[in-house]
Each structure stands twice: as C-alpha cells, then as structure tokens.
Write an enzyme that holds these catalytic residues in place. Structure first.
Site, short mmCIF file in Angstrom:
data_model
loop_
_atom_site.label_atom_id
_atom_site.label_comp_id
_atom_site.label_asym_id
_atom_site.label_seq_id
_atom_site.Cartn_x
_atom_site.Cartn_y
_atom_site.Cartn_z
N LYS A 234 0.85 -1.18 0.00
CA LYS A 234 0.00 0.00 0.00
C LYS A 234 0.89 1.24 0.00
O LYS A 234 1.89 1.29 0.71
CB LYS A 234 -0.90 0.01 1.24
CG LYS A 234 -2.06 -0.97 1.16
CD LYS A 234 -2.98 -0.81 2.35
CE LYS A 234 -4.21 -1.70 2.23
NZ LYS A 234 -5.12 -1.55 3.38
N HIS A 306 -8.08 -12.76 3.02
CA HIS A 306 -7.50 -11.97 4.12
C HIS A 306 -7.38 -12.80 5.40
O HIS A 306 -6.49 -12.56 6.22
CB HIS A 306 -8.36 -10.73 4.38
CG HIS A 306 -7.63 -9.65 5.11
ND1 HIS A 306 -6.59 -8.93 4.55
CD2 HIS A 306 -7.76 -9.18 6.38
CE1 HIS A 306 -6.13 -8.06 5.43
NE2 HIS A 306 -6.82 -8.19 6.55
N ARG A 309 -4.17 -14.48 5.39
CA ARG A 309 -3.14 -13.54 5.86
C ARG A 309 -3.11 -13.50 7.38
O ARG A 309 -2.04 -13.54 8.00
CB ARG A 309 -3.44 -12.15 5.28
CG ARG A 309 -2.52 -11.02 5.74
CD ARG A 309 -2.89 -9.77 4.94
NE ARG A 309 -2.40 -8.53 5.51
CZ ARG A 309 -1.21 -8.00 5.27
NH1 ARG A 309 -0.35 -8.63 4.51
NH2 ARG A 309 -0.87 -6.84 5.81
N HIS A 332 3.60 -3.76 7.59
CA HIS A 332 3.05 -2.66 8.38
C HIS A 332 4.19 -1.79 8.92
O HIS A 332 5.26 -2.30 9.26
CB HIS A 332 2.24 -3.19 9.56
CG HIS A 332 0.96 -3.86 9.16
ND1 HIS A 332 0.04 -3.26 8.33
CD2 HIS A 332 0.44 -5.08 9.47
CE1 HIS A 332 -0.99 -4.08 8.15
NE2 HIS A 332 -0.76 -5.18 8.82
N TYR A 341 -2.99 -10.19 17.03
CA TYR A 341 -2.46 -11.56 17.03
C TYR A 341 -1.99 -11.99 18.41
O TYR A 341 -1.99 -13.18 18.73
CB TYR A 341 -1.34 -11.68 15.99
CG TYR A 341 -1.79 -11.18 14.65
CD1 TYR A 341 -2.85 -11.78 13.98
CD2 TYR A 341 -1.21 -10.06 14.06
CE1 TYR A 341 -3.32 -11.30 12.77
CE2 TYR A 341 -1.67 -9.57 12.84
CZ TYR A 341 -2.72 -10.20 12.21
OH TYR A 341 -3.18 -9.72 11.01
#
Length: 356
Positions: A234, A306, A309, A332, A341
């Site tokens: 991104k 996703h 992922r 990220h 997580y």
C-alpha cells in the site's frame, strides 16, 4: 468482479464525475490505489453528489457540474445531515428490514470523502502551487467505530483461521480429497486449475501477502531459490517478502504446467494466470476470493483470502512472540496493528483463570 468489467464500470463513473474528481482519480492511480478501491470511492462520490443536488446544496443539474465552491463551503452541519440521510434512508435491498445503511458502509463513505477533501485541500497544486481550497470540513466530522475489544475481535477471527496443523491439512484436503466430492464435469474443471489454485493458497498461507499483492505478482517477482517474492505494498512501496518453505512444492508444480496449461507466451508476465476464451490473462481478485471461499467452505468454514493472511500472522507470532517480526512480514509500518495476534494466541489469561 472481473477486471474488464471493473474497468468498464470505472469508466462509466468517470464519465459523470466533475473534473476535480478525475484529477483525484489520476493522482491516486499513480500511488497506486487499487482499481477496486477507486471503484468503491467513485460509487461513494456519486451517492454524495446526488445527495448534494437533491438537497439543493448544489444548483448543478448534473453531477459533472457540481463545482469546487460547493465542497469548499459545506458546513459541518451539512455533512452531519448527509450522514443522517445515510443512516435513515430506505434500504435499496427490497428484502431488507433495515432502515438505512450499516455503520461500516457509512464509515467507508466518510473515508472516501476524507480522501477526496485531503487531496483538494492539501495534496493538489493549482497553477500557483496552492491547493484548490483550504477548508477541510471532513476534519470536523466524527466517525463511529465498531465497539469491540481486541479480545472479542480476536475470538471472532480465531474461528476462521487455519492454525496449527490445519494449515497443512487444508492444503492436503484441496490436493487429495476435495475432488471426490465433485461431479465428473466439475472434476475436469478442478483438475485444470488444481496446481494454480494450490499455489495461490499456499503462497497466501506461507507469506501473508495481501490479495492484491498476489494478483499483481509477475514472474520476475518470484524467486523460488531464495523463497522471496517482491510485492508492491500500500502506498506504492516495493517490498521483499519471505515465503515459508512449505509453499515451494506447490509453486514449483504450478510453474511446471503454467506455460502449456494456460498457453502462456513470453509477453504473459503475470505469475498467476487464468484462461479466458483460450487466451491467458492475469487472474483477478474476485476469482481468487471465490476459489478460496469454495475450498475453505468444503474443508471447514468459508473464509476470505484476508483470513489466510491473518492465519500466517497468527502462526508467526505464536512461534516467535515478536510483533516487530510479524509487522515486517505483513508490511506494516508499526506494531500497533499486530496487537490482534497477541490476543488470538494469548492463552496465559485463560490458564491463570483455570488455576483459581
């Protein structure tokens, strides 16, 4: 949605938009924003401009004629009225009992408008090197976040992850068991794309790359000797992503059939291909979403790419207990988004309660 259909719909929306939205579109295409994101944003702008005209906040007869001064002079109260309109408007779904759109949809609408306003007030330059105007009303508009603790979100997501032995069990199921549930005709279709489908699923589970990143992979981006893939994150940043070794045999198996199975020529640089009317094309995101949903539903529970992922990220954190490592793997910039997580794999709290 198929890429060709997506681009056609984008052109339809562009044809009715004001010139400054077309400037915005061109600018974000260079970032690059995905075509899917831009399509969703254009849909939101159409809805917003139609409301401006219907509410007499713009004297324009059509969307393309809504001028910049209208956006510049909208008040916070005007924007709140638009939000109320979204919340209270009759649902477009005839079978729905809901009165308005969901909060998630409202947040997406506001996100699209915030992006447009930021472009117009900060990012774009006119002939004098200045933005088109300075007043950004969207900075005064509050958004309502979904009320859910990380622990609650983690518990909901955990049910849709293939953790522990389930990662390999899922791949083995697609490889060795799935076709026995199919008709003879369906088996032929499955076998044609089996190696490709397994390679896609294995790559997502072994790297945690985003769906769009997998779709946009080219042959030159995949290094099986180093088990690395080069992706565009991104914001347009290039990144090298490590891939777990268990994906290698599936990727190799796909590459061994890619040329003959999909009639690929030298100019067909896309890594993952599909055959359309006998011609090779880059596979699109919707095809992968449907494929992952179909296999996962047959195996255990229907999930999205996703969630694969999330599966990789959770397994990696469970092994390393390093949020920094997980954030780097996912691309990220900070570890804040990886807090989820820690809650998924955090059994210490439950163990402590069991001892009471």
């Amino acid at each position: 949605m198929k890429r060709d259909l997506l681009l056609t719909k984008i052109e339809e929306y562009k044809n009715i938009m004001p010139w400054y939205v077309l400037d915005y579109y061109q600018s974000k295409l260079s970032v690059p924003y995905s075509f899917t994101t831009l399509y969703e944003y254009l849909k939101e702008y159409k809805r917003f401009f139609e409301w401006l005209i219907d509410s007499d906040l713009s004297k324009a007869a059509r969307i393309a004629d809504v001028d910049l001064t209208t956006l510049e002079h909208l008040s916070k109260k005007d924007m709140e009225a638009f939000i109320l309109y979204l919340r209270e408007r009759p649902s477009l779904n005839t079978y729905s009992t809901k009165k308005g759109v969901s909060q998630t949809t409202i947040n997406r609408t506001l996100s699209a408008l915030s992006s447009l306003y930021k472009y117009l007030t900060e990012e774009v330059e006119n002939e004098h090197g200045e933005p088109y105007f300075y007043r950004n009303v969207m900075k005064k508009v509050a958004t309502k976040k979904k009320r859910e603790t990380l622990a609650a979100r983690a518990e909901n997501i955990k049910q849709k992850l293939f953790l522990g032995d389930e990662t390999m069990a899922f791949l083995d199921y697609v490889d060795k068991e799935y076709e026995y549930k199919l008709s003879n005709r369906a088996k032929a279709s499955f076998r044609k794309n089996k190696e490709r489908d397994l390679a896609i699923i294995a790559l997502l589970l072994a790297s945690g790359i985003r769906l769009s990143e997998a779709v946009n992979l080219d042959l030159k981006d995949v290094n099986l000797n180093m088990m690395l893939v080069e992706v565009t994150r991104k914001g347009g940043k290039r990144d090298s992503v490590n891939v777990a070794a268990f994906a290698k045999p599936h990727l190799e198996a796909y590459l061994s059939v890619r040329k003959d199975r999909y009639q690929a020529e030298k100019q067909d640089v896309a890594f993952f291909l599909t055959a359309y009317r006998g011609l090779p094309n880059r596979i699109d995101a919707s095809s992968i979403e449907k494929m992952v949903g179909k296999y996962s539903e047959s195996f255990k529970i229907r999930v999205t790419p996703h969630k694969l992922r999330h599966t990789l990220a959770t397994r990696l954190y469970d092994t390393t207990k390093s949020q920094v490592l997980v954030s780097h793997q996912l691309g990220h910039a900070s570890t804040q988004v990886t807090d989820l997580y820690t809650h998924i794999v955090n059994d210490e709290q439950k163990n402590a309660l069991d001892k009471l």
